[in-house]
Design a protein around this motif. Structure first.
Motif, short mmCIF file in Angstrom:
data_model
loop_
_atom_site.label_atom_id
_atom_site.label_comp_id
_atom_site.label_asym_id
_atom_site.label_seq_id
_atom_site.Cartn_x
_atom_site.Cartn_y
_atom_site.Cartn_z
N MET A 1 0.82 -1.16 0.04
CA MET A 1 0.03 -0.09 -0.08
C MET A 1 0.82 1.41 0.13
SD MET A 1 -2.86 -0.83 2.90
CE MET A 1 -4.32 -0.98 2.20
N LYS A 2 0.43 2.30 -0.56
CA LYS A 2 1.02 3.65 -0.58
C LYS A 2 0.38 4.43 0.47
CE LYS A 2 2.80 4.94 -4.56
NZ LYS A 2 3.16 5.45 -5.88
N PRO A 86 -6.38 3.54 -5.06
CA PRO A 86 -6.74 4.07 -6.55
C PRO A 86 -8.00 5.02 -6.77
CG PRO A 86 -7.64 1.75 -5.93
CD PRO A 86 -6.83 2.28 -4.69
N TRP A 87 -8.03 5.74 -7.51
CA TRP A 87 -9.01 6.81 -8.02
C TRP A 87 -10.18 6.07 -8.56
CZ3 TRP A 87 -10.39 11.27 -5.99
CH2 TRP A 87 -11.28 12.08 -6.78
N LEU A 88 -10.99 5.52 -7.76
CA LEU A 88 -12.24 4.60 -8.11
C LEU A 88 -13.19 5.46 -9.31
CD1 LEU A 88 -12.48 2.29 -5.29
CD2 LEU A 88 -11.46 1.70 -7.30
#
Length: 102
Positions: A1-2, A86-88
């Protein structure tokens, strides 16, 4: 994870207090970068903010890395750790039901 770690000077601290920790601080940062847990680092001068991007299993691992920083140990920096994902909403671009008919 970031994860994004935002470090800001603790209230009521002066710039002179940071000086004695600079070399050791950068050595710890460099070691985290060399081992791959710290991926990116940035500095905003006004107001001062250090942004560190970590790759880690969880927020506890990032906190453990941050606990190694001399300026945090000395109480000179406050931290905020944000999990990035993530940009969902981008999925809407690929959802055929939402695309206009041509």
């Amino acid at each position: 994870m970031k994860f994004l770690a935002l470090l800001t000077p603790t209230a009521q601290r002066t710039l002179a207090e940071f000086g004695p920790y600079l070399v050791e601080e950068e050595q710890v940062v460099w070691e985290s970068y060399r081992t791959g847990s710290l991926r990116e680092f940035y500095f905003q001068p006004s107001p001062p903010v250090v942004s560190l991007v970590y790759e880690a299993e969880n927020a506890a691992a990032v906190d453990a890395e941050l606990d190694l920083l001399p300026m945090i140990k000395a109480g000179l920096l406050d931290r905020r750790v944000v999990q990035l994902g993530p940009w969902l909403p981008l999925e809407v671009v690929f959802d055929k039901q939402l695309m206009p008919s041509v």
